[in-house]
Motif scaffolding. Structure first.
Motif, PDB file in Angstrom:
ATOM      1  N   ASP A   1       0.806  -1.225   0.000  1.00 18.10           N
ATOM      2  CA  ASP A   1       0.000   0.000   0.000  1.00 18.10           C
ATOM      3  C   ASP A   1       0.840   1.276   0.000  1.00 18.10           C
ATOM      4  O   ASP A   1       0.291   2.381   0.074  1.00 18.10           O
ATOM      5  CB  ASP A   1      -0.929   0.012   1.223  1.00 18.10           C
ATOM      6  CG  ASP A   1      -2.020  -1.047   1.122  1.00 18.10           C
ATOM      7  OD1 ASP A   1      -2.517  -1.265   0.005  1.00 18.10           O
ATOM      8  OD2 ASP A   1      -2.346  -1.662   2.158  1.00 18.10           O
ATOM      9  N   ASP A   2       2.165   1.148  -0.098  1.00 17.55           N
ATOM     10  CA  ASP A   2       3.050   2.309  -0.063  1.00 17.55           C
ATOM     11  C   ASP A   2       3.354   2.827  -1.470  1.00 17.55           C
ATOM     12  O   ASP A   2       3.239   2.098  -2.466  1.00 17.55           O
ATOM     13  CB  ASP A   2       4.363   1.963   0.633  1.00 17.55           C
ATOM     14  CG  ASP A   2       4.167   1.628   2.104  1.00 17.55           C
ATOM     15  OD1 ASP A   2       3.046   1.830   2.610  1.00 17.55           O
ATOM     16  OD2 ASP A   2       5.135   1.162   2.739  1.00 17.55           O
ATOM     17  N   ASP A   3       3.796   4.070  -1.536  1.00 16.87           N
ATOM     18  CA  ASP A   3       4.125   4.680  -2.826  1.00 16.87           C
ATOM     19  C   ASP A   3       5.218   3.912  -3.555  1.00 16.87           C
ATOM     20  O   ASP A   3       5.200   3.824  -4.792  1.00 16.87           O
ATOM     21  CB  ASP A   3       4.574   6.131  -2.621  1.00 16.87           C
ATOM     22  CG  ASP A   3       3.427   7.049  -2.225  1.00 16.87           C
ATOM     23  OD1 ASP A   3       2.258   6.636  -2.409  1.00 16.87           O
ATOM     24  OD2 ASP A   3       3.690   8.152  -1.726  1.00 16.87           O
ATOM     25  N   ILE A   4       6.176   3.368  -2.807  1.00 19.05           N
ATOM     26  CA  ILE A   4       7.273   2.647  -3.438  1.00 19.05           C
ATOM     27  C   ILE A   4       6.760   1.466  -4.261  1.00 19.05           C
ATOM     28  O   ILE A   4       7.290   1.149  -5.338  1.00 19.05           O
ATOM     29  CB  ILE A   4       8.294   2.166  -2.384  1.00 19.05           C
ATOM     30  CG1 ILE A   4       9.477   1.473  -3.051  1.00 19.05           C
ATOM     31  CG2 ILE A   4       7.652   1.233  -1.369  1.00 19.05           C
ATOM     32  CD1 ILE A   4      10.320   2.365  -3.917  1.00 19.05           C
ATOM     33  N   ALA A   5       5.698   0.827  -3.805  1.00 21.36           N
ATOM     34  CA  ALA A   5       5.134  -0.311  -4.532  1.00 21.36           C
ATOM     35  C   ALA A   5       4.458   0.160  -5.820  1.00 21.36           C
ATOM     36  O   ALA A   5       4.582  -0.487  -6.869  1.00 21.36           O
ATOM     37  CB  ALA A   5       4.143  -1.054  -3.654  1.00 21.36           C
ATOM     38  N   PHE A   6       3.754   1.269  -5.764  1.00 22.70           N
ATOM     39  CA  PHE A   6       3.104   1.801  -6.963  1.00 22.70           C
ATOM     40  C   PHE A   6       4.151   2.183  -8.012  1.00 22.70           C
ATOM     41  O   PHE A   6       3.968   1.923  -9.207  1.00 22.70           O
ATOM     42  CB  PHE A   6       2.242   3.008  -6.604  1.00 22.70           C
ATOM     43  CG  PHE A   6       0.955   2.660  -5.904  1.00 22.70           C
ATOM     44  CD1 PHE A   6      -0.176   2.327  -6.632  1.00 22.70           C
ATOM     45  CD2 PHE A   6       0.886   2.647  -4.520  1.00 22.70           C
ATOM     46  CE1 PHE A   6      -1.368   2.003  -6.002  1.00 22.70           C
ATOM     47  CE2 PHE A   6      -0.297   2.322  -3.869  1.00 22.70           C
ATOM     48  CZ  PHE A   6      -1.430   1.999  -4.611  1.00 22.70           C
TER      49      PHE A   6
END
Length: 264
Positions: free
Chosen positions: A245-250
């Protein structure tokens, strides 16, 4: 083992050349949870009775830099846990496979039949590292075991994801977990595999979950989805580290052109 491989390390202990001796595995430590300075526990099945036993009374097949838990009924790796150093790769992998090896520490009927494997779950290039050339050679040899076999090639797709995760890491070391998603109608050849790549970053531990399908579809998924699909337990440490759910994953999903799903 080929003559070329033995000549590369002329002082190799004689017991390493005996592929039928359980004593040849005495030096294997297997997967090390504190590999990059933080404890990364190995996932295990919630129902331990699905695992195949070894002749030593446990369930772990410990190799050089990786450990495998075998599914007794399905005759395949349920979980493979590896300590990976990507910089240790020298470009060889599937091409250096000769004959697949049966592990003498476990009954053969719990291991894949010799005609099944086409590629490796744990890649030789990922685990071919150690304090000397013998350790790296031992890891390559260990990756040829039937327990590490898979019916289709996962290497290229997984390698790209490991490299992307490494970009945010403070070292070249990763803890990597891999296994199949078993379906009742897969006829012994699972069409999907999961992977969790764990790195140490400046912000702490980060865990990335993925699923790869035989048709080439790659998905980014939360660890809880892999647990639901496989019956595994990743434990609190890895759940806290999950970055789904973090920006790094997106950002990683966009760069690797991955789909995203809350379920497998």
């Amino acid at each position: 083992m080929s003559l070329a491989m033995t000549e590369a390390v002329p002082d190799m202990p004689a017991w390493m050349l005996d592929e039928d001796s359980a004593g040849a595995y005495r030096a294997r430590r297997g997967y090390i949870p504190h590999f990059f300075g933080m404890i990364v526990p190995m996932p295990r099945p919630r129902i331990s009775s699905v695992l195949a036993p070894t002749h030593m009374g446990g369930t772990e097949l410990r190799y050089e830099n990786f450990t495998i838990l075998m599914h007794a009924e399905r005759r395949m790796a349920l979980v493979a846990a590896a300590n990976v150093i990507r910089s240790g790769a020298d470009g060889e992998d599937e091409a250096d496979v000769e004959d697949w090896l049966t592990d003498p520490r476990m009954e053969a009927h719990h291991q894949p039949p010799p005609g099944l494997p086409r590629a490796r779950i744990v890649r030789a290039e990922d685990v071919a590292h150690g304090t000397d050339d013998i350790a790296a050679l031992r890891a390559r040899r260990d990756s040829r075991h039937l327990a590490n076999g898979v019916s289709w090639d996962l290497a290229g797709a997984w390698g790209e994801l490991e490299d992307l995760v490494l970009e945010e890491s403070v070292s070249e070391r990763l803890c990597v977990f891999t296994g199949p998603i078993l379906d009742r109608d897969d006829q012994g050849m699972p069409s999907r595999h999961w992977k969790v790549i764990v790195s140490r970053t400046a912000q702490g531990m980060r865990a990335h979950g993925f699923v790869l399908a035989m048709d080439g579809l790659r998905m980014q998924v939360p660890l809880v989805a892999i647990e639901f699909a496989t019956g595994l337990d990743f434990g609190e440490v890895l759940h806290v580290a999950d970055v789904y759910d973090d920006d790094i994953a997106f950002r990683l999903a966009a760069r690797a052109q991955l789909g995203r799903s809350g379920r497998c």
